[in-house]
Design an enzyme around this catalytic site. Structure first.
Site, PDB file in Angstrom:
ATOM      1  N   GLN A 205     -86.499  29.395   8.738  1.00  0.00           N
ATOM      2  CA  GLN A 205     -86.299  27.959   8.893  1.00  0.00           C
ATOM      3  C   GLN A 205     -85.176  27.484   7.981  1.00  0.00           C
ATOM      4  OE1 GLN A 205     -90.945  27.512   8.606  1.00  0.00           O
ATOM      5  NE2 GLN A 205     -90.095  25.480   8.899  1.00  0.00           N
ATOM      6  N   PHE A 236     -93.757  26.951  11.162  1.00  0.00           N
ATOM      7  CA  PHE A 236     -94.805  26.095  10.577  1.00  0.00           C
ATOM      8  C   PHE A 236     -94.684  25.941   9.064  1.00  0.00           C
ATOM      9  CE2 PHE A 236     -96.770  28.531  14.178  1.00  0.00           C
ATOM     10  CZ  PHE A 236     -96.642  27.523  15.110  1.00  0.00           C
ATOM     11  N   GLU A 240     -89.906  28.725   5.522  1.00  0.00           N
ATOM     12  CA  GLU A 240     -88.986  27.820   4.825  1.00  0.00           C
ATOM     13  C   GLU A 240     -88.403  28.507   3.593  1.00  0.00           C
ATOM     14  OE1 GLU A 240     -90.484  23.861   4.238  1.00  0.00           O
ATOM     15  OE2 GLU A 240     -88.965  23.371   2.742  1.00  0.00           O
ATOM     16  N   ARG A 318     -96.362  15.726  -2.420  1.00  0.00           N
ATOM     17  CA  ARG A 318     -96.685  15.099  -1.136  1.00  0.00           C
ATOM     18  C   ARG A 318     -98.198  14.855  -1.025  1.00  0.00           C
ATOM     19  NH1 ARG A 318     -94.395  13.785   3.914  1.00  0.00           N
ATOM     20  NH2 ARG A 318     -92.320  14.311   3.187  1.00  0.00           N
ATOM     21  N   ARG A 350     -96.903  23.105   7.664  1.00  0.00           N
ATOM     22  CA  ARG A 350     -97.039  21.862   8.427  1.00  0.00           C
ATOM     23  C   ARG A 350     -97.965  20.863   7.721  1.00  0.00           C
ATOM     24  NH1 ARG A 350     -97.911  22.499  14.896  1.00  0.00           N
ATOM     25  NH2 ARG A 350     -96.822  20.635  15.567  1.00  0.00           N
ATOM     26  N   THR A 452     -89.120  14.573   0.100  1.00  0.00           N
ATOM     27  CA  THR A 452     -89.269  13.781  -1.121  1.00  0.00           C
ATOM     28  C   THR A 452     -88.220  14.191  -2.156  1.00  0.00           C
ATOM     29  OG1 THR A 452     -90.939  15.313  -1.943  1.00  0.00           O
ATOM     30  CG2 THR A 452     -91.725  13.374  -0.749  1.00  0.00           C
ATOM     31  N   ALA A 521     -90.173  19.242   7.032  1.00  0.00           N
ATOM     32  CA  ALA A 521     -90.504  17.843   6.771  1.00  0.00           C
ATOM     33  C   ALA A 521     -90.461  17.001   8.043  1.00  0.00           C
ATOM     34  CB  ALA A 521     -89.587  17.246   5.700  1.00  0.00           C
ATOM     35  N   GLU A 734     -95.249  17.176  11.976  1.00  0.00           N
ATOM     36  CA  GLU A 734     -96.394  17.378  11.091  1.00  0.00           C
ATOM     37  C   GLU A 734     -97.553  16.402  11.289  1.00  0.00           C
ATOM     38  OE1 GLU A 734     -94.720  18.842   6.943  1.00  0.00           O
ATOM     39  OE2 GLU A 734     -93.386  17.407   7.895  1.00  0.00           O
TER      40      GLU A 734
END
Ligand SMILES: Cc1cc2nc3c(=O)[nH]c(=O)nc-3n(C[C@H](O)[C@H](O)[C@H](O)COP(=O)(O)OP(=O)(O)OC[C@H]3O[C@@H](n4cnc5c(N)ncnc54)[C@H](O)[C@@H]3O)c2cc1C
Ligand code: FES
Ligand code: FES
Lengths: 809, 496
Positions: A205, A236, A240, A318, A350, A452, A521, A734
């Protein structure tokens, strides 16, 4: 006809159904390609004393290289936030399976044989596996974070709010982790290029991060590394950051041997060594009044970060930012701490911490309702954010929640799902059934959209228009099934007034799009779509200027005027000139433009405006907007076995104006069912040595098609107040996952019906075991109905439940 | 006797030796270059290698009994071996190209947004084609698949992206009347004829000097027993739904194998003198067809036994010989007091099933023997049967605890009780003390609950990935009460 708004199929759908869409392991074998395997740590904690058998491994016929950390050309550490993770173990062993030695061989048989010759001599230490153990040993990652709502900074005022509240509840809530279970496992292929450069094709990703990490590990400049991602078989969040290790291993082998090298993890290895959704523990305290209005709340989160920081601090952030979910709480303190343990570093999945924050408050809401003996829906309504109502719109971090339709969602959904009637039916059912308990819940989600971490809120796009009027688009966004490329195709087609078949999305590559953010995100379409629009606008400006002179007609009195040029319906024309012959077909026009040396390609850029957040003070506007929705779920639990049947789901979401309703619907259903898996049967189990026991679908149970509720309604609500974002759409990836919580809440509601007012904590996931053991604990020791024994069997002393909990890390 | 394996892949004949024969079917498809276009058939995906996700689903075609057509069924190619495909026609997603465009099923998946990442999709497409084949083979007049049928038919295919609803809708949209049949895609009399011929000749790839490996595919019981004597170290392989998983987990390396699944004498299925006789090589999908009406409780268990793909290959003898304490068929066979017919060149013997199991994965089976058949007395009318399969996920999951109740009733009186439980010890066990406490008592909650408490004291489960010891004990206890409630609702005995 505009393309945006159409439910066209996924751009690769025909490739998917025919099996021709290629994933990493399907790409043609390269000439002289090597197979890569690695040796991982056999222990969760300790020191590596010696690696035996390296020479024998190297001497194995067919083996081309056997590499350790000594073969790295750069610093042996990486990490997206804190650079605390070694590529290959030097000394300290931090989790089972952590890569130590990498082997490249002609065949997988040779590689496996060599792997068998290597022996890692370790001095084993006692691992830290649980949050409790980490707290006891003060094993933490990053600082202890605080987020205090305006007005709750002062300790005395904060305590006073609780003192004034007529009721208070407190408890500890636990949620377990979750495996991403992307269908395509982590995989990468590296090809050595000229002058020491390397091309990595990765199921990632995050191509830019892969490029950076590979360059660092190999001691190369970023310009010597290209990372490509054609598509993923699911991500998912699991790809990342965690795709990096695989990419580094194949790149080391490729650059050392000068031969292409590929590694596709087996499911068992993938599950055993890669990070997952974080397990959490939350100590909470909620003060409220008789109407269920929450007056003060406190949430102290601890997450199990695993061995290294990875994205854990951002995930925790988060969580803290979502501890309010959709509720306005006047006085609220949220704290958080990531724990360092000897499990694989946990990572994005996710929802990225949001689900754990939302689960905590939703569990609290149920407890509040139980204490007051009222319907949890009443409590939820009493606390919902109110658009434009003073005192009911500010979050605990200071952002104003605006332009939402939460009230309308509640109203419409309660109506369409016939919540009240069913609540009554369920009460009757529960009163008459000795063997089953039913539960229902309506729960919302309000999910903040943006990274964020401010700098990540940017994207660039490359748009190339060719002389036949077809278009290629490249962005840093990666396609993992979410339909990003299909949406981008629709957006770009509309920009040029073309049909979608004239637009093609190209393989994601750092060669074309540099310094990009991960596709994460939920912001992939927002960011890359806006960047693509920006690129199209540049090209269109040039087209208009050139077409203005080309199509000017002095005889008719039309002087060159770019504002009158229209690019629509596959044509370029001056809207003052009604003569059809004065219209140029788009492709023909492009051919002419090129011969007149007009640049028909552009790079676009986008940076989300107005997002800012101060991590130190815990204040700011981290989110561009919120995606919201709600779900009603009904379940039936077998009181004798704990088996749960999910009977019905009703979902309603505000996802703005949909770019592709077919794809968005798929995201909502898919995300929701993933959430259902997290809260029901997906159970990660580790043994006492830190080894994952549930390493495949045989033992790790993601939802099956038969777990789909018999009745399943999915609907969308219009929101005319939402006037932001590309084509007025909203992010959808998400948020629906958190609607899966409704199923857990419904299960909790069913248990509550049996509990008859006794307080209890239900852990998440609510597996059959968790449900049965909770029901058993709640069943009264004395036989409740005269001579009849308790339906849930003889009461246990509770040791059973705590023993089973010990297996949950 | 042949010395090579012959199969057809997407209509093309392939003859292979020991190397390919011992590969998993998915490795063979994905890693080898196949004619006519020298193509690796990578449309078949691998997401788990343990038969649990269905991404690797392909169709296995075998000639029907009369040899007039080929019948196709879905199988998981990741846990099947190539030698099992001897005399079969394997169709992969690439084979659907013969339709000259997307098949109706593929088109429905496209139109209904049935794919997201697409990795599971070829498997779903093939599983749907298998369902359509079944309709064609049965000469069904249905125009569409029923929702329940789709759910069960696709329970062997996992998808992580879509949440299934759009896949369900795609399957619902398929028009059975126009859906293409494999027969239309591969119209080859020559292929059919050869498959029929192949089904009559045994295969034996013998070891050579430097290569100890051997592959035998006997086509008759005498051949099977001969091979069993000739190759005492060879592993019997039936459907490989256990062996294939062990192989992929590195717990078993095939050196010498004898396939049991193509022996006609072991495929018999029928009811003789009040006894259900199942040939050892009968697959669960075949067994189910025979028992569905006679043993509805067993039918309910079989609906949840693995997946269609697993039931198409997995056999009763495999389940019994694998000797797992959580094998789903064993508790019923225990209470029905089935017996196994074991055959060898020395002759036959009959072993009561309770005696067959001697310890964890220890069975009374000599090195030269095979399970030829299983004989099960059918319950007389006055017997109430309840079977339980408790698993974490309802479908497509290995049991945590199993239980079988056989209660002979005289009105509301229990005259004889048999109870067997699994998942709570090294083997499935009968619970004599609990049975005794039931016999002669009325069918009442108190009776069952009392027996449940006794049963709980008789088992010593362990904690493992499927559940803790306490949970299992609790389940055993509660299943007695559950049995009461379930029976009282069907027998209309008042609940109190
Ligand atoms: C995804 C999946 C789900 C499953 N679900 C279930 C389930 O729900 N319930 C359940 O009980 N099982 C389940 N299983 C296990 C398996 O499918 C069954 O045990 C099946 O019946 C095994 O049969 P088989 O023919 O495939 O055996 P094989 O794998 O071929 O053989 C198993 C063992 O039996 C021996 N054997 C085979 N035939 C004979 C014979 N004739 N005589 C003597 N020995 C013989 C073999 O040597 C081997 O040791 C599942 C397996 C998978 C992969
Ligand atoms: S790959 Fe999962 S069943 Fe074969
Ligand atoms: S579409 Fe991704 S797993 Fe099914």
């Amino acid at each position: 006809m505009p393309e945006v708004g159409n439910a066209i199929p996924h751009e690769s759908a025909a490739g998917h159904v025919t099996g021709t869409a290629a994933y990493l392991d399907d790409l043609p074998r390269r000439e002289r390609e090597l197979c890569v395997v690695f040796v991982g740590s056999p222990v969760a904690a300790g020191r590596l004393k010696q690696i035996k058998g390296l020479d024998a491994a190297k001497a194995t016929p067919g083996v081309r290289c056997v590499l350790t950390h000594k073969d790295l050309r750069g610093p042996n550490n990486f990490g997206p936030i804190l650079s605390d993770e070694p590529f290959l173990v030097e000394d300290e062993l931090s989790y089972i399976g952590q890569p130590v030695v990498v082997i490249g061989a002609d065949t997988s048989e040779a590689a496996v044989e060599a792997r068998g010759l290597i022996e890692l001599v370790c001095r084993e230490a006692k691992p830290i596996l649980t949050i409790d153990e980490a707290i006891a040993r003060e094993s933490f990652i990053g600082p202890h974070r605080h987020m205090f709502s305006p007005g709750s900074e002062d300790d005395q005022l904060f305590q006073a709010a609780f003192d004034k509240a007529p009721h208070t509840i407190a408890g500890r809530f636990r949620s377990n982790g979750q495996e991403q279970f992307y269908f395509e496992t982590q995989a990468a292929l590296a090809e050595p290029c000229e002058e020491g450069a390397v091309r990595v094709i990765s199921s990632t990703q995050n191509p830019t991060e892969t490029q950076v990490v590979v360059a660092e590990a190999l001691g190369l400049g970023m310009h010597q590394v290209v990372c490509e991602c054609p598509r993923m078989g699911g991500g998912f969040g699991g790809k990342e950051t965690q795709s990096a290790l695989t990419a580094v291993m194949v790149s080391m082998v490729a650059t050392t041997t000068g031969r292409p090298a590929r590694l596709v993890l087996s499911r068992a290895v993938d599950m055993a060594i890669t990070g997952k959704r974080h397990q959490y523990q939350c100590d909470y305290r909620i003060g409220f009044d008789a109407a269920g209005r929450i007056l003060a709340a406190e949430f102290a989160f601890h997450s199990n970060g695993g061995a290294f920081a990875d994205l854990s601090t951002a995930v925790l952030e988060r969580t803290m930012l979502h501890a309010d979910n959709a509720y306005s709480i006047p006085v609220m303190r949220v704290t958080g701490q990531v724990c360092r343990t000897n499990l694989p570093p946990n990572t994005a999945f996710r929802g990225f911490g949001g689900p754990q924050g939302i689960a905590a408050i939703e569990n609290g809401i149920e407890q509040v309702a139980a204490q007051l003996g009222i319907d949890p829906l009443t409590v939820r309504k009493a606390n919902l954010y109110q658009d434009g109502v003073a005192g009911r719109q500010q979050t605990h971090y200071g952002q104003i929640v605006r332009d939402h339709v939460l009230d309308e969602i509640f109203e419409q959904l309660a109506e369409s799902s016939q919540y009240e009637r069913r609540r009554g039916d369920i009460e009757k059912f529960n009163a008459s059934s000795a063997t089953q308990a039913k539960g229902i819940a309506l729960s919302p989600v309000k999910f903040g959209i943006s990274f964020t971490t401010k700098f990540l809120n940017q994207a660039n796009a490359l748009v190339n228009v060719y002389t036949d009027g077809t278009v290629q688009v490249s962005t840093g966004g990666t396609e993992m099934g979410q339909g990003l490329n299909t949406k981008l195709k629709q957006i770009v087609a509309d920009e040029f007034g073309l049909s979608v078949d004239r637009v093609r999305l190209m393989t994601t590559s750092t060669e074309k799009n540099n310094n990009t953010s991960p596709t994460a995100a939920s912001a992939g379409a927002d960011l890359n779509g806006a960047a693509a629009v920006n690129a199209c606008k540049k090209i269109k400006r040039r087209i208009r200027e050139y077409a203005a002179t080309l199509l000017a007609n002095v005889e008719k009195g039309f002087v060159a005027s770019p504002e009158h040029i229209r690019i629509e319906g596959g044509m370029v024309f001056d809207d003052r000139d009604l003569d059809p012959r004065a219209r140029l077909e788009f492709g023909e026009f492009c051919g002419i433009a090129r011969r007149d040396r007009i640049d028909l390609g552009a790079r676009g850029f986008f940076a989300t405006p107005g997002v800012d957040y101060n991590r130190e003070t815990g204040r700011g506007n981290p989110f561009f907007y919120y995606t919201t929705g709600a779900a009603v779920a009904e379940v039936t639990i077998d009181r004798l076995t704990g088996e749960l049947v999910f009977d019905r789901a009703d979902l309603l979401m505000d996802v703005g104006k949909m770019i592709n309703p077919g794809i968005d619907r798929g995201q909502v259903i898919g995300g929701f069912m993933q959430g259902v898996g997290w809260v029901t049967n997906e159970e990660l189990l580790f043994d006492d040595s830190g080894r994952l026991l549930s390493t495949g679908p045989t033992t790790y149970k993601i939802p099956n098609i038969t777990d789909l509720p018999g009745t399943f309604h999915v609907d969308f609500i219009a929101n005319t107040k939402h006037v932001k974002n590309v084509r007025l759409s909203k992010a959808v990836g998400e948020p629906p996952l958190m609607l899966g919580l409704a199923v857990w809440l419904a299960a909790r509601d069913a248990v509550a019906a049996v509990a008859g007012g006794k307080p209890f904590e239900l852990a998440l996931p609510a597996t059959g075991e968790e449900l049965l053991m909770t029901l058993t604990k709640l069943s009264v020791p004395s036989e409740p109905r005269g001579t009849k024994p308790s339906v849930n069997g003889a009461p246990t002393n509770g040791a059973g439940a705590s023993k089973s909990a010990a297996r949950r890390r | 006797m042949r010395d090579s394996i012959v199969l057809y892949v997407n209509g093309t004949r392939r003859e292979v030796g020991v190397d390919a024969a011992l590969q998993t079917l998915s490795d063979y498809l994905r890693l080898c270059y196949h004619p006519p276009d020298d193509e690796r058939l990578t449309g078949t995906k691998i997401a788990c290698s343990e038969g649990d996700c269905g991404a690797c689903t392909v169709l296995m075609g075998t000639p029907n009994e009369s040899g007039t057509s080929i019948e196709y069924q879905s199988v998981d190619s990741c846990i099947a071996f190539v030698f099992q495909m001897d005399g079969c026609h394997v169709v992969t997603v690439e084979g659907l190209r013969n339709a000259g465009g997307l098949t109706g099923i593929q088109q429905a998946m496209v139109d209904c947004h049935g794919s997201q990442c697409g990795f599971c999709t070829p498997g779903f497409v093939m599983a749907m084609h298998s369902m359509v084949e079944e309709h064609h083979q049965q000469g069904s007049q249905a125009s569409h698949l029923e929702e329940d049928e789709i759910r069960l038919g696709l329970s062997g295919n996992l998808c992580r992206c879509t949440g299934y609803l759009q896949i369900l809708q795609a399957a619902t949209a398929v028009d059975l009347k126009t859906a293409v049949a494999m027969e239309q895609l591969f119209e080859s009399q020559a292929m059919l004829e050869e498959l029929v011929r192949l089904s009559r000749s045994s295969v034996c790839i013998k070891p050579t000097k430097g290569d100890p490996r051997a592959v035998a595919v006997p086509r008759s019981l005498p051949d099977l027993l001969q091979f069993r004597t000739d190759y005492p170290n060879a592993r019997l392989v039936a459907g490989a739904t256990d062996v294939g998983v062990q192989y992929n987990h590195g717990r078993y390396e095939p050196q010498q194998v004898i396939a049991t699944s193509k022996v006609p004498e072991m495929q018999t299925l029928g009811i003789e003198d009040g006894e259900l006789v199942c040939g050892g090589a009968a697959t669960w999908s075949e067994v189910d067809k025979v028992i569905a009406d006679r043993l509805p409780e067993l039918h309910q268990v079989l609906l949840r036994f693995g997946s269609p793909q697993v039931r198409h290959l997995g056999t009763i003898a495999g389940n019994l010989a694998n000797a797992s304490p959580i094998a789903d068929s064993i508790p019923f066979l225990f209470v029905a007091e089935s017996s196994l017919i074991l055959a060898s060149r020395r002759g036959r013997r009959e072993v009561p099933i309770c005696d067959f199991y001697q310890g964890y994965k220890q069975v009374d089976l000599a090195g030269d023997e095979v399970i030829e058949s299983v004989r099960t007395p059918l319950p007389p009318g006055e017997v109430a049967i309840k079977l339980y399969k408790i698993s974490k996920r309802r479908d497509m999951d290995i049991s945590t605890v199993t239980a079988a109740f056989w209660l002979e009733l005289d009105g509301e009186q229990i005259t004889e009780a048999r109870v067997a439980v699994g998942g709570v010890g090294p083997t499935v066990v009968r619970l004599p003390q609990a049975e005794d406490s039931l016999a002669g008592k009325p069918l009442a909650l108190a009776t069952l609950a009392q027996a449940g408490r006794i049963a709980r004291g008789l088992v010593q489960p362990i904690s493992d990935v499927r559940g803790s010891a306490d949970y299992r004990s609790q389940l055993i206890e509660n299943l007695f009460a559950k049995c009461y409630y379930d029976l009282s609702s069907t027998l209309s005995v008042p609940v109190s």
